[in-house]
Design a protein around this motif. Structure first.
Motif, PDB file in Angstrom:
ATOM      1  N   LEU A 133     -30.154  56.869   6.983  1.00 31.82           N
ATOM      2  CA  LEU A 133     -31.121  58.143   6.707  1.00 31.82           C
ATOM      3  C   LEU A 133     -30.426  58.675   5.460  1.00 31.82           C
ATOM      4  O   LEU A 133     -29.541  58.191   4.669  1.00 31.82           O
ATOM      5  CB  LEU A 133     -31.010  59.075   7.837  1.00 31.82           C
ATOM      6  CG  LEU A 133     -29.621  59.603   8.193  1.00 31.82           C
ATOM      7  CD1 LEU A 133     -29.701  61.194   8.928  1.00 31.82           C
ATOM      8  CD2 LEU A 133     -29.052  58.769   9.242  1.00 31.82           C
ATOM      9  N   ARG A 134     -31.139  59.639   4.765  1.00 31.11           N
ATOM     10  CA  ARG A 134     -30.895  60.129   3.373  1.00 31.11           C
ATOM     11  C   ARG A 134     -30.548  61.562   3.697  1.00 31.11           C
ATOM     12  O   ARG A 134     -31.031  62.329   4.495  1.00 31.11           O
ATOM     13  CB  ARG A 134     -32.018  59.963   2.565  1.00 31.11           C
ATOM     14  CG  ARG A 134     -32.700  58.634   2.344  1.00 31.11           C
ATOM     15  CD  ARG A 134     -31.737  57.896   1.239  1.00 31.11           C
ATOM     16  NE  ARG A 134     -32.434  56.625   1.290  1.00 31.11           N
ATOM     17  CZ  ARG A 134     -32.102  56.097   0.013  1.00 31.11           C
ATOM     18  NH1 ARG A 134     -31.516  56.243  -0.913  1.00 31.11           N
ATOM     19  NH2 ARG A 134     -32.595  54.763  -0.279  1.00 31.11           N
ATOM     20  N   ASP A 135     -29.612  62.138   2.753  1.00 33.30           N
ATOM     21  CA  ASP A 135     -29.273  63.404   2.725  1.00 33.30           C
ATOM     22  C   ASP A 135     -29.167  63.636   1.044  1.00 33.30           C
ATOM     23  O   ASP A 135     -27.946  63.625   0.472  1.00 33.30           O
ATOM     24  CB  ASP A 135     -27.898  63.875   3.367  1.00 33.30           C
ATOM     25  CG  ASP A 135     -27.579  65.280   3.097  1.00 33.30           C
ATOM     26  OD1 ASP A 135     -28.347  66.123   2.955  1.00 33.30           O
ATOM     27  OD2 ASP A 135     -26.222  65.571   2.890  1.00 33.30           O
ATOM     28  N   GLY A 136     -30.216  64.130   0.567  1.00 36.20           N
ATOM     29  CA  GLY A 136     -30.219  64.344  -1.067  1.00 36.20           C
ATOM     30  C   GLY A 136     -29.764  62.930  -1.579  1.00 36.20           C
ATOM     31  O   GLY A 136     -30.590  61.866  -1.317  1.00 36.20           O
ATOM     32  N   GLU A 137     -29.064  62.756  -2.580  1.00 35.65           N
ATOM     33  CA  GLU A 137     -28.716  61.583  -3.462  1.00 35.65           C
ATOM     34  C   GLU A 137     -27.874  60.618  -2.377  1.00 35.65           C
ATOM     35  O   GLU A 137     -27.548  59.514  -3.059  1.00 35.65           O
ATOM     36  CB  GLU A 137     -28.304  61.773  -4.750  1.00 35.65           C
ATOM     37  CG  GLU A 137     -26.825  62.751  -4.412  1.00 35.65           C
ATOM     38  CD  GLU A 137     -26.433  63.186  -5.714  1.00 35.65           C
ATOM     39  OE1 GLU A 137     -27.151  62.751  -6.765  1.00 35.65           O
ATOM     40  OE2 GLU A 137     -25.356  63.688  -6.068  1.00 35.65           O
ATOM     41  N   PHE A 138     -27.544  60.997  -1.320  1.00 32.21           N
ATOM     42  CA  PHE A 138     -26.636  60.427  -0.599  1.00 32.21           C
ATOM     43  C   PHE A 138     -27.224  59.356   0.591  1.00 32.21           C
ATOM     44  O   PHE A 138     -28.299  59.844   1.109  1.00 32.21           O
ATOM     45  CB  PHE A 138     -25.485  61.090   0.326  1.00 32.21           C
ATOM     46  CG  PHE A 138     -24.335  61.669  -0.410  1.00 32.21           C
ATOM     47  CD1 PHE A 138     -23.201  60.723  -0.564  1.00 32.21           C
ATOM     48  CD2 PHE A 138     -24.430  62.411  -1.368  1.00 32.21           C
ATOM     49  CE1 PHE A 138     -22.062  61.204  -1.238  1.00 32.21           C
ATOM     50  CE2 PHE A 138     -23.317  62.988  -2.325  1.00 32.21           C
ATOM     51  CZ  PHE A 138     -22.246  62.083  -2.226  1.00 32.21           C
ATOM     52  N   LEU A 139     -26.994  58.051   0.676  1.00 32.00           N
ATOM     53  CA  LEU A 139     -27.300  57.102   1.638  1.00 32.00           C
ATOM     54  C   LEU A 139     -26.313  57.257   2.828  1.00 32.00           C
ATOM     55  O   LEU A 139     -25.168  57.272   2.598  1.00 32.00           O
ATOM     56  CB  LEU A 139     -27.479  55.966   1.156  1.00 32.00           C
ATOM     57  CG  LEU A 139     -27.824  54.794   2.353  1.00 32.00           C
ATOM     58  CD1 LEU A 139     -29.215  54.861   2.800  1.00 32.00           C
ATOM     59  CD2 LEU A 139     -27.610  53.351   1.546  1.00 32.00           C
ATOM     60  N   LEU A 140     -26.858  57.402   4.118  1.00 33.94           N
ATOM     61  CA  LEU A 140     -25.958  57.732   5.193  1.00 33.94           C
ATOM     62  C   LEU A 140     -26.403  56.517   6.222  1.00 33.94           C
ATOM     63  O   LEU A 140     -27.485  56.511   6.732  1.00 33.94           O
ATOM     64  CB  LEU A 140     -26.304  59.305   6.120  1.00 33.94           C
ATOM     65  CG  LEU A 140     -26.141  60.660   5.317  1.00 33.94           C
ATOM     66  CD1 LEU A 140     -26.433  61.604   6.094  1.00 33.94           C
ATOM     67  CD2 LEU A 140     -24.831  60.469   4.827  1.00 33.94           C
ATOM     68  N   VAL A 141     -25.228  55.679   6.607  1.00 36.37           N
ATOM     69  CA  VAL A 141     -25.548  54.752   7.571  1.00 36.37           C
ATOM     70  C   VAL A 141     -24.586  54.795   8.682  1.00 36.37           C
ATOM     71  O   VAL A 141     -23.254  54.900   8.605  1.00 36.37           O
ATOM     72  CB  VAL A 141     -25.048  53.423   7.093  1.00 36.37           C
ATOM     73  CG1 VAL A 141     -25.451  52.281   7.763  1.00 36.37           C
ATOM     74  CG2 VAL A 141     -25.848  53.117   5.640  1.00 36.37           C
ATOM     75  N   PRO A 142     -25.214  55.176   9.959  1.00 39.79           N
ATOM     76  CA  PRO A 142     -24.266  55.166  11.043  1.00 39.79           C
ATOM     77  C   PRO A 142     -23.654  54.198  11.522  1.00 39.79           C
ATOM     78  O   PRO A 142     -23.848  53.104  11.254  1.00 39.79           O
ATOM     79  CB  PRO A 142     -25.382  55.595  12.188  1.00 39.79           C
ATOM     80  CG  PRO A 142     -26.552  55.892  11.569  1.00 39.79           C
ATOM     81  CD  PRO A 142     -26.915  55.184  10.260  1.00 39.79           C
ATOM     82  N   LEU A 143     -22.136  54.496  12.022  1.00 37.86           N
ATOM     83  CA  LEU A 143     -21.613  53.573  12.612  1.00 37.86           C
ATOM     84  C   LEU A 143     -21.529  53.632  14.185  1.00 37.86           C
ATOM     85  O   LEU A 143     -21.502  54.730  14.908  1.00 37.86           O
ATOM     86  CB  LEU A 143     -19.836  53.916  12.277  1.00 37.86           C
ATOM     87  CG  LEU A 143     -19.223  53.315  11.186  1.00 37.86           C
ATOM     88  CD1 LEU A 143     -18.006  54.027  10.716  1.00 37.86           C
ATOM     89  CD2 LEU A 143     -19.060  51.894  11.082  1.00 37.86           C
ATOM     90  N   ARG A 144     -22.006  52.423  14.805  1.00 37.08           N
ATOM     91  CA  ARG A 144     -22.320  52.334  16.205  1.00 37.08           C
ATOM     92  C   ARG A 144     -21.345  51.777  17.086  1.00 37.08           C
ATOM     93  O   ARG A 144     -20.842  50.812  16.356  1.00 37.08           O
ATOM     94  CB  ARG A 144     -23.714  51.779  16.484  1.00 37.08           C
ATOM     95  CG  ARG A 144     -24.935  52.494  15.308  1.00 37.08           C
ATOM     96  CD  ARG A 144     -25.421  53.302  16.207  1.00 37.08           C
ATOM     97  NE  ARG A 144     -26.179  53.096  17.218  1.00 37.08           N
ATOM     98  CZ  ARG A 144     -26.662  53.963  17.856  1.00 37.08           C
ATOM     99  NH1 ARG A 144     -26.477  55.258  18.038  1.00 37.08           N
ATOM    100  NH2 ARG A 144     -27.710  53.538  19.087  1.00 37.08           N
ATOM    101  N   SER A 145     -21.211  52.057  18.012  1.00 38.41           N
ATOM    102  CA  SER A 145     -20.336  51.485  19.133  1.00 38.41           C
ATOM    103  C   SER A 145     -21.145  51.335  20.537  1.00 38.41           C
ATOM    104  O   SER A 145     -21.289  52.025  21.078  1.00 38.41           O
ATOM    105  CB  SER A 145     -19.297  52.281  19.384  1.00 38.41           C
ATOM    106  OG  SER A 145     -18.265  51.624  20.350  1.00 38.41           O
ATOM    107  N   GLY A 146     -21.632  50.076  20.574  1.00 39.10           N
ATOM    108  CA  GLY A 146     -22.891  49.873  21.622  1.00 39.10           C
ATOM    109  C   GLY A 146     -24.050  50.744  21.101  1.00 39.10           C
ATOM    110  O   GLY A 146     -24.716  50.569  20.182  1.00 39.10           O
TER     111      GLY A 146
END
Length: 520
Positions: free
Chosen positions: A254-267
């Motif tokens: 997902l995006r937050d302004g100019e930042f790209l956010l990528v979740p870290l998933r465990s299962g």
């Protein structure tokens, strides 16, 4: 000499000369013009055929046509799916290269002369021009034929250039995929070489920031049962908190302004987030960039998960070793051999629910007047075992003083109240036996009811005479006398005996214990 018509040769030559000059000049001019067109066409064929650069071909085509037709504006449109796009533009502000165009709009802008580049299904595009200023253009069929031949020739070379561009782009994409695959392989190797979660996070962020030349980035993780993880560069703590709130529960980037956010998933659980600021190149993250970044983060998620689990395993193994050591130390605190007391036959056993625990028994002091002790610290595990050792040390320290049994328990309670946590306490059954008189005095500080089985079969239960020790300082304990005769049996135990459960969950209970004592 006289000619057949009566004129002299000199007169024929003079008369015929003007006609001859006119005829030769017109033919020469046409031949020269055709030769010039042919030479120009051959030169264009050489230039167009020698390059696979589309822009170079279009620029040559524009220069040639604009120079011959004396125009200052021109546009070449190439096929783009079902429509057209401007591939080369000269003299326009309304249209830029790569803009979609329509023939009708170009005609409205004055480009009324529109000549196809290629024919039918092989038409690669068209050339759009304003009315040419070349003298005699409307009637100059040869120039029209030359222009059509030039554009027909250009059609083939443009198709070749477009095919070349597709091949180059396909090779570029293939090289990019190979590079990304190599990056994934190298990253997997780097991850497999470490079991430190912080090192895994550092390798990931170095890879991501280097791949897109990112100067502002962060990784935050909050795995359950593990210490939090944070790596940040040129970002603030409020940003980290906001990204955590945005990423919790998210499964996709997902995006937050100019930042790209990528979740870290465990299962199926989000346990962290990677935040990447804008690339230093000024470019935006493409869909391919996001996909590749997600693949790297997914690989790091697995590596982090493995590292955390490995840390758990190491921690458990370390705890097991420490517990085994504590268990060995605690076993050494129990008497290795019970003393021989005249008139008594002593037997004792202890089996902890865990490796270590809070149950304790001992026989202390002079065998003629031994102190019998059974204690049970509230709780289980290491903390209970430490308090059990404290109780043992306290009782042994007090034995150096000639204290009555009640005074000994009072002082032990006072000392333990100062050293035990507020939510901890212990129950205690302690008795002093006099071998000469065969009498016993006991204090039951809330320990389980001791069982006295008389030789004649009668069973008595010895109730508590006071509160648990280590809870209330200043209280006074009372003792009770007890006469033991031949064949009498006294059983002192902790609640671990009566509370023991069968596989079905049924407790052993006091009645079963009484039945066992009666059969002794």
């Amino acid at each position: 000499m006289t000619a057949p018509d009566g004129h002299t040769h000199a007169d024929f030559a003079e008369c015929a000369l003007p006609y001859a000059e006119f005829t030769v000049d017109a033919r020469t001019r046409d031949l020269r013009l055709d030769a010039s067109r042919l030479e120009s066409l051959l030169e264009s064929a050489r230039i167009l055929g020698s390059s696979l650069d589309l822009h170079e071909q279009l620029n040559h085509l524009m220069r040639t046509v604009m120079g011959r037709l004396l125009v200052t504006r021109a546009l070449i449109a190439l096929r783009d799916g079902e429509g057209w796009r401007a591939a080369a533009v000269r003299g326009f502000k309304e249209i830029s290269e790569d803009d979609p165009v329509e023939p009708e709009r170009l005609a409205a802008l004055g480009l009324t002369l529109q000549i196809p580049i290629g024919e039918g299904a092989r038409q690669a595009g068209f050339l759009a021009l304003p009315p040419p200023r070349r003298p005699g253009w409307p009637d100059d069929q040869s120039e029209r034929e030359f222009l059509e031949a030039l554009l027909s020739l250009a059609s083939a070379t443009i198709e070749n250039a477009l095919a070349h561009e597709e091949i180059v782009e396909a090779n570029r994409e293939l090289a990019q995929k190979i590079h990304e695959l190599n990056t994934l392989v190298e990253l997997a190797r780097a991850f497999s070489a470490t079991i430190d979660p912080e090192e895994v996070a550092r390798i990931l962020m170095l890879t991501l920031s280097g791949r897109w030349t990112v100067r502002r980035h962060a990784l935050v993780a909050w795995p359950p049962g593990q210490p939090p993880l944070k790596l940040a560069r040129n970002v603030s703590d409020p940003d980290l908190e906001r990204w955590r709130a945005l990423a919790e529960g998210a499964a996709e980037p997902l995006r937050d302004g100019e930042f790209l956010l990528v979740p870290l998933r465990s299962g199926e659980t989000t346990v962290g987030v990677v935040a990447l600021g804008p690339p230093a190149t000024g470019n935006e993250y493409t869909a391919e960039d996001v996909e590749f970044c997600s693949a790297l983060v997914a690989q790091a998620s697995v590596a982090l998960d493995n590292a955390w689990r490995f840390q758990d395993t190491l921690y458990r193994r370390q705890m097991e070793r420490e517990l085994e050591l504590a268990s060995a130390i605690q076993r050494d605190l129990f008497p290795k051999q019970l003393p021989e007391v005249p008139g008594l036959e002593l037997a004792a056993a202890n089996r902890q629910a865990r490796l270590v625990g809070g149950d304790y028994y001992d026989v202390l002091g002079d065998p003629q007047r031994p102190l019998l002790c059974v204690a049970d610290v509230a709780g289980k595990g290491i903390s209970a075992s430490l308090l059990m050792a404290t109780i043992q040390a306290t009782l042994r320290a007090l034995l150096v003083f000639p204290l009555e049994l009640t005074e000994l328990v009072n002082r032990a309670n006072a000392l333990l109240c100062g050293s035990m946590p507020g939510n901890r306490y212990a129950t205690l059954f302690t008795a002093r036996y006099d071998a000469r008189s065969g009498t016993l005095e006991y204090v039951n500080a809330a320990q389980c009811q001791a069982i006295l089985a008389r030789a004649g079969g009668r069973v008595e239960l010895l109730d508590a005479t006071g509160l648990p020790i280590g809870m209330f300082p200043g209280i006074q304990y009372e003792s009770q006398p007890l006469a033991l005769g031949p064949g009498d049996v006294l059983v002192v135990y902790s609640d671990g005996v009566t509370d023991a459960q069968a596989p079905g969950g049924e407790e052993f209970g006091l009645e079963r214990l009484l039945d066992c004592v009666r059969r002794l």
